[in-house]
Design a protein around this motif. Structure first.
Motif, PDB file in Angstrom:
ATOM      1  N   VAL A 100      47.497 -22.389 -10.179  1.00 43.71           N
ATOM      2  CA  VAL A 100      46.461 -23.387 -10.453  1.00 43.71           C
ATOM      3  C   VAL A 100      46.517 -23.730 -11.938  1.00 43.71           C
ATOM      4  N   PRO A 101      46.749 -24.989 -12.290  1.00 48.00           N
ATOM      5  CA  PRO A 101      46.871 -25.369 -13.711  1.00 48.00           C
ATOM      6  C   PRO A 101      45.621 -24.991 -14.504  1.00 48.00           C
ATOM      7  N   GLY A 102      45.854 -24.435 -15.685  1.00 43.71           N
ATOM      8  CA  GLY A 102      44.760 -24.134 -16.598  1.00 43.71           C
ATOM      9  C   GLY A 102      44.026 -22.844 -16.339  1.00 43.71           C
ATOM     10  N   ILE A 103      44.401 -22.086 -15.297  1.00 49.22           N
ATOM     11  CA  ILE A 103      43.724 -20.815 -15.000  1.00 49.22           C
ATOM     12  C   ILE A 103      44.715 -19.669 -15.194  1.00 49.22           C
ATOM     13  N   SER A 104      44.347 -18.712 -16.034  1.00 45.98           N
ATOM     14  CA  SER A 104      45.217 -17.583 -16.336  1.00 45.98           C
ATOM     15  C   SER A 104      45.232 -16.591 -15.171  1.00 45.98           C
ATOM     16  N   ALA A 122      43.695 -17.912  -9.757  1.00 51.82           N
ATOM     17  CA  ALA A 122      44.807 -18.582 -10.428  1.00 51.82           C
ATOM     18  C   ALA A 122      45.886 -19.051  -9.464  1.00 51.82           C
ATOM     19  N   PHE A 123      45.724 -18.745  -8.151  1.00 54.95           N
ATOM     20  CA  PHE A 123      46.787 -19.060  -7.194  1.00 54.95           C
ATOM     21  C   PHE A 123      46.212 -19.679  -5.918  1.00 54.95           C
ATOM     22  N   VAL A 124      46.968 -20.591  -5.357  1.00 54.15           N
ATOM     23  CA  VAL A 124      46.654 -21.173  -4.048  1.00 54.15           C
ATOM     24  C   VAL A 124      47.944 -21.231  -3.244  1.00 54.15           C
ATOM     25  N   GLN A 125      47.811 -21.477  -1.951  1.00 53.43           N
ATOM     26  CA  GLN A 125      49.003 -21.627  -1.133  1.00 53.43           C
ATOM     27  C   GLN A 125      49.823 -22.825  -1.600  1.00 53.43           C
ATOM     28  N   ALA A 126      51.124 -22.739  -1.427  1.00 55.42           N
ATOM     29  CA  ALA A 126      52.020 -23.819  -1.842  1.00 55.42           C
ATOM     30  C   ALA A 126      51.692 -25.106  -1.080  1.00 55.42           C
ATOM     31  N   ALA A 127      51.951 -26.225  -1.724  1.00 51.22           N
ATOM     32  CA  ALA A 127      51.763 -27.517  -1.067  1.00 51.22           C
ATOM     33  C   ALA A 127      52.684 -27.604   0.146  1.00 51.22           C
ATOM     34  N   THR A 134      55.452 -20.757  -8.327  1.00 47.53           N
ATOM     35  CA  THR A 134      55.455 -19.529  -9.126  1.00 47.53           C
ATOM     36  C   THR A 134      56.819 -18.851  -8.999  1.00 47.53           C
ATOM     37  N   SER A 135      57.040 -17.832  -9.803  1.00 46.87           N
ATOM     38  CA  SER A 135      58.336 -17.154  -9.840  1.00 46.87           C
ATOM     39  C   SER A 135      58.298 -15.860  -9.041  1.00 46.87           C
TER      40      SER A 135
END
Length: 211
Positions: A100-104, A122-127, A134-135
């Motif tokens: 999620v952009p902008g969230i550490s 900071a994370f969501v399921q992929a589009a 992410t890596s």
């Protein structure tokens, strides 16, 4: 003491599970290996306790002891944040999550590491139709520290057939060694939570005959 770094595209030869997430771009999985450990320390100690000049009866109790210890410590193992469902529609079902952009991803201040080892927000399921941005293995779990110790006592060691008493302690200081946290976005009940740990302190006693 070992300092190491191991990178690969996959630590498994099969698709799914720990294999390649994106079979069309193997380089996208390049990152720390599943077994990568930055720092690993091992030490062993063996000490034969000095013999005391006492009478034969007392000497049979206090002499002939050997103390041993193994000290082990290592940094945490890497883990990947996964979507948990087949977002890429590839049939593999091992897609990474989206950041999620902008969230550490760092654990929020004051949060318990048991319930928020990292920041789940900071994370969501992929589009849909993507493999996630992410890596692989970019986060690290808790480290591991263990001290094992034992006492050996030889009984009638001067004889060809003699005995030995053993008292052993594993994880002597009962240090809590936590497992990696849940890292699958779709598993909302465990995502970011640490729900398990390695073995607590264990004592065991034994005796054997040597001949």
């Amino acid at each position: 003491l070992v300092y190491s770094k191991v990178f690969d595209n996959t630590s498994s030869a099969t698709e799914g599970n720990s294999g390649p997430t994106n079979p069309f771009n193997l380089a996208s999985g390049y990152g720390p290996a599943n077994f990568d450990q930055k720092i690993r320390f091992n030490a062993s100690i063996n000490y034969l306790l000095p013999r005391l000049q006492v009478n034969k009866f007392v000497g049979a109790v206090v002499n002939g002891w050997q103390a041993n210890s193994i000290i082990f410590a290592q940094t945490g193992m890497p883990f990947t944040i996964l979507s948990g469902t087949d977002r890429s529609l590839s049939g593999i079902g091992n897609d990474y999550a989206d950041a999620v952009p902008g969230i550490s991803s760092a654990r929020p201040s004051g949060a318990s590491k048991l319930t928020e080892y990292f920041n789940p927000a900071a994370f969501v399921q992929a589009a849909t139709g993507t493999f996630g941005n992410t890596s692989r293995n970019f986060l690290r779990g808790p480290g591991y520290t263990d001290v094992d110790a034992s006492l050996f006592k030889d009984v009638f060691p001067e004889r060809r057939i003699h005995g030995q008493f053993r008292a052993e302690a594993f994880n002597l200081f009962n240090h809590t060694n936590l497992n990696n946290p849940g890292s699958t976005v779709s598993s909302s009940g465990s995502f970011g939570h640490i729900t398990g740990a390695n073995s607590p302190r264990v004592f065991q006693f034994g005796a054997k005959v040597l001949f």
